[in-house]
Design a protein around this motif. Structure first.
Motif, PDB file in Angstrom:
ATOM      1  N   ILE A  56       0.851  -1.196   0.000  1.00 49.84           N
ATOM      2  CA  ILE A  56       0.000   0.000   0.000  1.00 49.84           C
ATOM      3  C   ILE A  56       0.880   1.238   0.000  1.00 49.84           C
ATOM      4  O   ILE A  56       1.772   1.370   0.845  1.00 49.84           O
ATOM      5  CB  ILE A  56      -0.937   0.020   1.228  1.00 49.84           C
ATOM      6  CG1 ILE A  56      -1.745  -1.286   1.323  1.00 49.84           C
ATOM      7  CG2 ILE A  56      -1.860   1.224   1.192  1.00 49.84           C
ATOM      8  CD1 ILE A  56      -2.552  -1.408   2.607  1.00 49.84           C
ATOM      9  N   GLN A  57       0.625   2.147  -0.944  1.00 55.55           N
ATOM     10  CA  GLN A  57       1.381   3.402  -1.022  1.00 55.55           C
ATOM     11  C   GLN A  57       0.406   4.578  -1.078  1.00 55.55           C
ATOM     12  O   GLN A  57      -0.464   4.631  -1.955  1.00 55.55           O
ATOM     13  CB  GLN A  57       2.279   3.417  -2.269  1.00 55.55           C
ATOM     14  CG  GLN A  57       3.303   2.284  -2.345  1.00 55.55           C
ATOM     15  CD  GLN A  57       4.381   2.402  -1.304  1.00 55.55           C
ATOM     16  OE1 GLN A  57       4.764   3.511  -0.918  1.00 55.55           O
ATOM     17  NE2 GLN A  57       4.891   1.267  -0.841  1.00 55.55           N
ATOM     18  N   ASN A  58       0.541   5.502  -0.124  1.00 53.37           N
ATOM     19  CA  ASN A  58      -0.215   6.769  -0.123  1.00 53.37           C
ATOM     20  C   ASN A  58      -1.722   6.540  -0.200  1.00 53.37           C
ATOM     21  O   ASN A  58      -2.444   7.190  -0.963  1.00 53.37           O
ATOM     22  CB  ASN A  58       0.233   7.669  -1.281  1.00 53.37           C
ATOM     23  CG  ASN A  58       1.703   7.999  -1.203  1.00 53.37           C
ATOM     24  OD1 ASN A  58       2.235   8.227  -0.120  1.00 53.37           O
ATOM     25  ND2 ASN A  58       2.377   8.005  -2.351  1.00 53.37           N
ATOM     26  N   PHE A  59      -2.201   5.614   0.628  1.00 53.16           N
ATOM     27  CA  PHE A  59      -3.621   5.283   0.653  1.00 53.16           C
ATOM     28  C   PHE A  59      -4.213   5.731   1.980  1.00 53.16           C
ATOM     29  O   PHE A  59      -3.769   5.296   3.058  1.00 53.16           O
ATOM     30  CB  PHE A  59      -3.802   3.771   0.465  1.00 53.16           C
ATOM     31  CG  PHE A  59      -5.210   3.301   0.624  1.00 53.16           C
ATOM     32  CD1 PHE A  59      -6.203   3.669  -0.272  1.00 53.16           C
ATOM     33  CD2 PHE A  59      -5.554   2.465   1.682  1.00 53.16           C
ATOM     34  CE1 PHE A  59      -7.500   3.216  -0.126  1.00 53.16           C
ATOM     35  CE2 PHE A  59      -6.851   2.002   1.837  1.00 53.16           C
ATOM     36  CZ  PHE A  59      -7.829   2.388   0.930  1.00 53.16           C
ATOM     37  N   ALA A  60      -5.212   6.626   1.906  1.00 52.24           N
ATOM     38  CA  ALA A  60      -5.852   7.169   3.121  1.00 52.24           C
ATOM     39  C   ALA A  60      -4.784   7.758   4.049  1.00 52.24           C
ATOM     40  O   ALA A  60      -4.084   8.683   3.644  1.00 52.24           O
ATOM     41  CB  ALA A  60      -6.690   6.094   3.801  1.00 52.24           C
ATOM     42  N   LEU A  89       3.244   0.769   3.174  1.00 53.25           N
ATOM     43  CA  LEU A  89       2.993  -0.410   3.984  1.00 53.25           C
ATOM     44  C   LEU A  89       3.167  -1.673   3.148  1.00 53.25           C
ATOM     45  O   LEU A  89       2.678  -1.764   2.021  1.00 53.25           O
ATOM     46  CB  LEU A  89       1.559  -0.351   4.521  1.00 53.25           C
ATOM     47  CG  LEU A  89       1.168  -1.303   5.654  1.00 53.25           C
ATOM     48  CD1 LEU A  89       2.029  -1.053   6.885  1.00 53.25           C
ATOM     49  CD2 LEU A  89      -0.305  -1.109   5.997  1.00 53.25           C
ATOM     50  N   ASP A  90       3.910  -2.636   3.689  1.00 48.24           N
ATOM     51  CA  ASP A  90       4.059  -3.964   3.079  1.00 48.24           C
ATOM     52  C   ASP A  90       3.653  -5.003   4.111  1.00 48.24           C
ATOM     53  O   ASP A  90       4.223  -5.037   5.214  1.00 48.24           O
ATOM     54  CB  ASP A  90       5.503  -4.221   2.643  1.00 48.24           C
ATOM     55  CG  ASP A  90       5.831  -3.534   1.327  1.00 48.24           C
ATOM     56  OD1 ASP A  90       5.162  -3.838   0.334  1.00 48.24           O
ATOM     57  OD2 ASP A  90       6.747  -2.698   1.313  1.00 48.24           O
ATOM     58  N   ILE A  91       2.697  -5.850   3.744  1.00 51.73           N
ATOM     59  CA  ILE A  91       2.236  -6.888   4.677  1.00 51.73           C
ATOM     60  C   ILE A  91       2.438  -8.249   4.012  1.00 51.73           C
ATOM     61  O   ILE A  91       1.969  -8.495   2.899  1.00 51.73           O
ATOM     62  CB  ILE A  91       0.743  -6.714   5.031  1.00 51.73           C
ATOM     63  CG1 ILE A  91       0.475  -5.312   5.578  1.00 51.73           C
ATOM     64  CG2 ILE A  91       0.315  -7.768   6.046  1.00 51.73           C
ATOM     65  CD1 ILE A  91      -0.995  -5.026   5.821  1.00 51.73           C
ATOM     66  N   THR A 150       0.128   2.421  10.829  1.00 50.22           N
ATOM     67  CA  THR A 150       1.158   1.385  10.634  1.00 50.22           C
ATOM     68  C   THR A 150       0.565   0.025  10.970  1.00 50.22           C
ATOM     69  O   THR A 150      -0.373  -0.089  11.766  1.00 50.22           O
ATOM     70  CB  THR A 150       2.377   1.639  11.525  1.00 50.22           C
ATOM     71  OG1 THR A 150       1.967   1.572  12.904  1.00 50.22           O
ATOM     72  CG2 THR A 150       2.992   2.993  11.237  1.00 50.22           C
ATOM     73  N   VAL A 151       1.102  -1.003  10.334  1.00 46.07           N
ATOM     74  CA  VAL A 151       0.686  -2.378  10.619  1.00 46.07           C
ATOM     75  C   VAL A 151       1.935  -3.179  10.937  1.00 46.07           C
ATOM     76  O   VAL A 151       2.877  -3.241  10.145  1.00 46.07           O
ATOM     77  CB  VAL A 151      -0.056  -3.007   9.418  1.00 46.07           C
ATOM     78  CG1 VAL A 151      -0.425  -4.455   9.748  1.00 46.07           C
ATOM     79  CG2 VAL A 151      -1.305  -2.204   9.079  1.00 46.07           C
TER      80      VAL A 151
END
Length: 554
Positions: free
Chosen positions: A7-11, A16-18, A518-519
């Motif tokens: 996820i890049q520049n979302f909300a 984020l990489d999961i 963050t996750v």
């Protein structure tokens, strides 16, 4: 299964990489931290509609990518091959959304229509949202749930086929019937016109032939006179004619060529001309001798010729087009006759199709009733396990041959429930609370998920309204399901969170000016701390830590 989500520049996510594991993954976090952010991002990768505020503030675009292992998913591999999108054993779904709301979709690096993301997404992930339990009170959803469990797609397709055929035939019948009055009036005119043309029976090319004969006969005397005069000039005039004069010239040149051989070619040319003129004179003589002035024949030709002109004028066409008009009108009349016959034929086909439809609908209804009994028993048993010891569930399938037909049959499907001893079975929305509906919905989802296998199942806070022993049983059911399917569950319940093989923690960070989600994948000690927080709130005690360790050990 789902391998990775980027996820890049979302909300409020910057980057984020999961990485996802097999089995069960639980997602927890503080209220308002955005525990469902990963689910929302996945939804966009699967073709959900994008809105403008999904892009992080002050950024031009958001980029989302989900990577799946499809080596054991023949349906997806077949779909990718069909669309020329195959890439080893992975399927990468990517979505790019601009700040203005424009969107682009990609599968394995190739840009595709958004509809294709939805198509392949249905084969990869099944998402159950926190409000899905409200849908199960709707008649349409209840029928869909029963059909999913019954897995009788062939029967549904059969009913749909005859329904579509019935609709097409009734539409054709209505159009034929609507134009019947107009058609009858036009048919009378056409019949009169065709009868008239049949009686006259003009032949193809007849007018052109008549026109030639008419001109010849009407100018017969003139042709005779002019032909005779031409013959006189060519060869018949005793005093002077062209043939005699050419012969004289030929004799003179022949004698001169004896004196001067250069005149020989000219002599031959004159000789050739003489032969041609003599042939022409002979042909003209034969033509003149065959010429006859027959007043009776001329009268017949003139009458027929005039009739064609008058009939063509009546139809406002040129005379040479009369034959084509005759054929055209005849074809139209035959088509109208066929339409009349078709009206009767379509009416018969409609009745036959309706009978066949009813037979197919009866077969579907029989299958639904059989599956309804099995599903009712399974859900009743599951309700008992989910702390509804007196719960009973039943599915009522009412078939009606007089019901308005539809593409899904003529059954009325209704879910009934009883929660207390002696209580009659009633419609779910009348007797079940929100929490009870949530548990019943979860029971259905677990049962359906076991029946209709999807590589990845996502439960987004479906355990709302559940607590205590019930929550523990929900966790066990989801854990049991994860033995055969990848399960991802967003939850606020420690009893559910502890059952995950992998646990992700969602946090919201802010420096007063910027906010970011963050996750983090929790370590074993981190899981103990998080489960304790879910049990005790902000003040973690030794007891809550011990309880957390006990839950994780179980």
């Amino acid at each position: 299964m789902l391998l990775q989500l980027n996820i890049q520049n979302f909300a409020i996510v910057r980057s984020l990489d999961i990485d996802w594991q097999q089995g069960m993954t639980t997602i927890t976090g503080e209220t308002g931290a955005g525990k469902s952010i990963a689910i929302d991002a996945l939804g966009l990768c699967l073709g959900d509609r994008a809105i403008t505020n999904v892009v992080r503030p002050n950024c031009k675009k958001a980029e989302l990518a989900a990577t799946f292992d499809v080596s054991k998913n023949p349906q997806v591999l077949h779909w990718l091959n069909q669309h020329d999108l195959h890439s080893d054993n992975e399927c990468i779904l990517r979505r790019v959304i601009s700040a203005e709301g424009r969107s682009k979709a990609y599968i394995n690096g190739s840009q595709v229509p958004l509809a294709q993301l939805k198509e392949v997404g249905q084969l990869l992930i099944n998402i159950h949202g926190q409000h899905d339990h409200q849908l199960i009170t709707k008649a349409l959803e209840q029928r869909n749930i029963l059909d999913q469990y019954a897995n009788h797609d062939d029967l549904l397709e059969n009913v749909k086929h005859y329904y579509n055929k019935y609709k097409e035939l009734t539409k054709e019948y209505d159009l034929l019937l609507e134009s019947k009055t107009q058609r009858e009036a036009k048919q009378q005119l056409l019949q009169y016109q065709v009868n008239e043309l049949n009686e006259f029976s003009v032949q193809q090319g007849e007018f052109e032939t008549l026109e030639i004969e008419y001109k010849k006969q009407s100018n017969g005397q003139h042709i005779l006179n002019e032909s005779l005069q031409a013959l006189q000039i060519l060869s018949n005039d005793e005093n002077y004619n062209i043939v005699d004069q050419l012969r004289k010239v030929e004799d003179q040149l022949t004698n001169l060529s004896l004196l001067d051989k250069t005149l020989q070619p000219l002599t031959e040319q004159i000789n050739s001309s003489l032969i041609q003129v003599e042939d022409a004179a002979s042909e003209l003589t034969h033509y003149y001798e065959r010429l006859e002035l027959d007043p009776q024949n001329y009268q017949v030709i003139e009458e027929r010729y005039s009739q064609i002109i008058q009939l063509a004028k009546k139809h406002q066409i040129s005379p040479d087009k009369l034959y084509e008009l005759h054929q055209q009108l005849n074809t139209e009349l035959q088509q109208m006759t066929m339409d009349e016959s078709r009206l009767t034929s379509v009416a018969d086909e409609i009745e036959q199709t309706k009978i066949t439809y009813q037979q197919a609908a009866e077969q579907l209804s029989t299958s639904r009733k059989s599956s309804a009994n099995k599903l009712s028993q399974l859900i009743s048993a599951s309700m008992n396990e989910l702390n509804m010891p007196h719960g009973k569930f039943a599915i009522n399938v009412n078939y009606s041959s007089t019901e308005k037909i539809s593409s899904s049959g003529t059954d009325n499907v209704e879910f009934l429930v009883s929660l207390n001893p002696g209580q009659a079975l009633e419609a779910m929305n009348k007797v079940a609370s929100g929490g009870e509906l949530s548990r019943i919905s979860l029971a259905m989802q677990v049962i359906l998920s076991a029946k209709v296998i999807t590589p990845t199942l996502i439960f987004d806070e479906v355990d709302v309204g559940i607590s205590g022993p019930t929550a523990s049983m929900v966790g066990k059911k989801l854990q049991q399901l994860s033995q055969s399917t990848q399960v991802i569950c967003v939850t606020h319940l420690p009893q559910v969170a502890s059952k995950g093989r992998q646990q992700l923690f969602v946090a919201k960070l802010t420096d007063g000016e910027h906010t970011e989600t963050t996750v983090t994948e929790l370590t074993e000690n981190g899981r103990v701390q998080e489960i304790a927080r879910l049990l005790a709130g902000d003040k973690i005690t030794d007891n809550s830590l011990a309880n957390a360790q006990e839950l994780l050990a179980g």
